[in-house]
Design a protein around this motif. Sequence first.
Motif, PDB file in Angstrom:
ATOM      1  N   ILE A 257      44.007  18.743  35.914  1.00  0.00           N
ATOM      2  CA  ILE A 257      42.869  18.600  34.855  1.00  0.00           C
ATOM      3  C   ILE A 257      43.373  19.058  33.582  1.00  0.00           C
ATOM      4  N   ASN A 258      43.091  18.197  32.587  1.00  0.00           N
ATOM      5  CA  ASN A 258      43.564  18.222  31.362  1.00  0.00           C
ATOM      6  C   ASN A 258      45.305  18.474  31.217  1.00  0.00           C
ATOM      7  N   GLU A 259      46.151  17.563  31.864  1.00  0.00           N
ATOM      8  CA  GLU A 259      47.424  17.539  31.947  1.00  0.00           C
ATOM      9  C   GLU A 259      47.984  18.801  32.728  1.00  0.00           C
ATOM     10  N   HIS A 260      47.187  19.773  33.228  1.00  0.00           N
ATOM     11  CA  HIS A 260      47.527  20.782  33.977  1.00  0.00           C
ATOM     12  C   HIS A 260      47.585  20.648  35.447  1.00  0.00           C
ATOM     13  N   ILE A 261      48.585  21.150  36.174  1.00  0.00           N
ATOM     14  CA  ILE A 261      48.527  20.629  37.651  1.00  0.00           C
ATOM     15  C   ILE A 261      48.585  22.065  38.207  1.00  0.00           C
ATOM     16  N   PHE A 262      47.730  22.289  39.358  1.00  0.00           N
ATOM     17  CA  PHE A 262      47.679  23.469  40.181  1.00  0.00           C
ATOM     18  C   PHE A 262      48.075  23.079  41.527  1.00  0.00           C
ATOM     19  N   GLU A 263      48.917  23.468  42.133  1.00  0.00           N
ATOM     20  CA  GLU A 263      49.455  23.110  43.635  1.00  0.00           C
ATOM     21  C   GLU A 263      50.185  23.943  44.332  1.00  0.00           C
ATOM     22  N   PRO A 264      49.654  24.070  45.616  1.00  0.00           N
ATOM     23  CA  PRO A 264      50.394  25.085  46.548  1.00  0.00           C
ATOM     24  C   PRO A 264      51.745  24.492  46.866  1.00  0.00           C
ATOM     25  N   VAL A 265      52.840  25.414  46.862  1.00  0.00           N
ATOM     26  CA  VAL A 265      54.178  24.962  47.062  1.00  0.00           C
ATOM     27  C   VAL A 265      54.805  26.084  48.068  1.00  0.00           C
ATOM     28  N   THR A 266      55.803  25.641  48.728  1.00  0.00           N
ATOM     29  CA  THR A 266      56.476  26.713  49.897  1.00  0.00           C
ATOM     30  C   THR A 266      57.639  27.076  49.025  1.00  0.00           C
ATOM     31  N   LYS A 267      57.748  28.443  48.908  1.00  0.00           N
ATOM     32  CA  LYS A 267      58.838  29.322  48.394  1.00  0.00           C
ATOM     33  C   LYS A 267      59.462  29.828  49.428  1.00  0.00           C
ATOM     34  N   TYR A 268      60.461  30.785  49.178  1.00  0.00           N
ATOM     35  CA  TYR A 268      61.381  31.793  50.160  1.00  0.00           C
ATOM     36  C   TYR A 268      61.443  32.864  49.517  1.00  0.00           C
ATOM     37  N   LYS A 269      61.430  33.824  50.564  1.00  0.00           N
ATOM     38  CA  LYS A 269      61.583  35.172  50.081  1.00  0.00           C
ATOM     39  C   LYS A 269      62.949  35.577  50.828  1.00  0.00           C
ATOM     40  N   TYR A 270      63.824  36.234  50.152  1.00  0.00           N
ATOM     41  CA  TYR A 270      65.280  36.386  50.873  1.00  0.00           C
ATOM     42  C   TYR A 270      65.752  37.674  50.610  1.00  0.00           C
ATOM     43  N   THR A 271      66.557  38.349  51.419  1.00  0.00           N
ATOM     44  CA  THR A 271      67.201  39.601  51.022  1.00  0.00           C
ATOM     45  C   THR A 271      68.844  39.432  51.735  1.00  0.00           C
ATOM     46  N   VAL A 272      69.787  39.389  50.775  1.00  0.00           N
ATOM     47  CA  VAL A 272      70.990  39.253  51.268  1.00  0.00           C
ATOM     48  C   VAL A 272      71.973  39.849  50.125  1.00  0.00           C
ATOM     49  N   LYS A 273      73.009  40.512  50.437  1.00  0.00           N
ATOM     50  CA  LYS A 273      73.791  41.233  49.650  1.00  0.00           C
ATOM     51  C   LYS A 273      74.583  40.063  48.615  1.00  0.00           C
ATOM     52  N   GLY A 274      74.779  40.419  47.500  1.00  0.00           N
ATOM     53  CA  GLY A 274      75.526  39.631  46.583  1.00  0.00           C
ATOM     54  C   GLY A 274      76.876  39.168  46.917  1.00  0.00           C
ATOM     55  N   ASN A 275      77.743  40.311  47.554  1.00  0.00           N
ATOM     56  CA  ASN A 275      79.142  39.889  47.834  1.00  0.00           C
ATOM     57  C   ASN A 275      79.210  39.202  49.224  1.00  0.00           C
ATOM     58  N   VAL A 276      78.180  39.494  50.024  1.00  0.00           N
ATOM     59  CA  VAL A 276      78.153  38.764  51.307  1.00  0.00           C
ATOM     60  C   VAL A 276      77.909  37.251  51.102  1.00  0.00           C
ATOM     61  N   LEU A 277      76.833  37.026  50.031  1.00  0.00           N
ATOM     62  CA  LEU A 277      76.471  35.598  49.561  1.00  0.00           C
ATOM     63  C   LEU A 277      77.724  34.718  49.175  1.00  0.00           C
ATOM     64  N   VAL A 278      78.527  35.513  48.065  1.00  0.00           N
ATOM     65  CA  VAL A 278      79.375  34.699  47.348  1.00  0.00           C
ATOM     66  C   VAL A 278      80.602  34.664  48.337  1.00  0.00           C
ATOM     67  N   SER A 279      80.988  35.484  49.624  1.00  0.00           N
ATOM     68  CA  SER A 279      81.813  35.128  50.422  1.00  0.00           C
ATOM     69  C   SER A 279      81.326  34.045  51.360  1.00  0.00           C
TER      70      SER A 279
END
Length: 328
Positions: A257-279
């Motif tokens: 409506i009026n150039e605005h869009i409202f839509e449900p989207v799938t997102k993700y919650k995650y927990t991971v240590k930074g050094n583990v992710l880099v490695s």
Amino acid sequence: MISTLLTIDFWSLEKLVTCKKQFFLSEIKKEANDRETETGYIIGELLKGNTLQIDTEKIETAKIFKYKKPENAKVIFNEELSFEYNNIKYTDIANIVEIEDNLVTFYIFEDKDRLYKAQDSVRGLLIGMMLYKEYQKNIQIKLILLKNKKVSRYMMTQGDIIRAEDFIIENINRIHNLLLQGEEAFIETRGEHCNNCQFCKEEQTKNIKNEIYVPDNDIEQIAKDTAKQIILLEKQLEKLYNRLKDICFENNMTIEINEHIFEPVTKYKYTVKGNVLVSFLMQNGLQPLDYLMIDSKKIKELIESPIGEKLKELAKIEPYRELEHRKK
């Protein structure tokens, strides 16, 4: 400004829209009351068998309407309804209410020359909303156009009920915010409506170029009142946004409506240590710097990539749905 419950009605709202000064003097200070008895109210009282000491022309106009009670329906005349919010109560009267098993039909009367449909009657929708809250049944409006001898019927939808409730809450909040600001907030006029308004003429003849004097010790209070208004509006916006989110999720739909869009989207919650992710990224031939600002989109890409299953073993990842608002 007021410590007791303020009661308003549909005519109060009309005054608020056309002239805030008139609204203040008649509804807050109670200095004027030029309201005439409604034809619809007269019809309701006549059908109840009451005698009214009122203008003969009004009585004759009311008698134009001939009412026939439907079978198997409980009928109430001139039922008082109310909707209370934010220390302000909106009241109105449903002139004829027919209550059946799963349907409430009410009559609203128009004795002016204008023609319009029942679904376009703001007052009709407000009364319908309050009747729905009272009886929890389907609501039908019958608009009786007395001078034109026509009837317009309309079955209210859930959307109508929601919009009517939002409308009255919005106006109650507006009145509440004006009251917080004080009498000065009601001085501003709306131009053409004020030219023929007795409440504005005196104001218009004063030195309109002079600014309203505000004592220094009141400035802090005005700032606090303004902050309160912002909080009230934010709460109302949050309520409306949550309602839209529920509708979009329940129906899996996107609103544009009026150039605005409202839509449900799938997102993700995650927990991971930074050094583990880099490695982990380096071991799989990926550049960690590319994921320095890791958002839901990048996480989704990783989860759906060939290394997704391995990543799930390292991180706690939960998909969730969120309403996204963007402008085209």
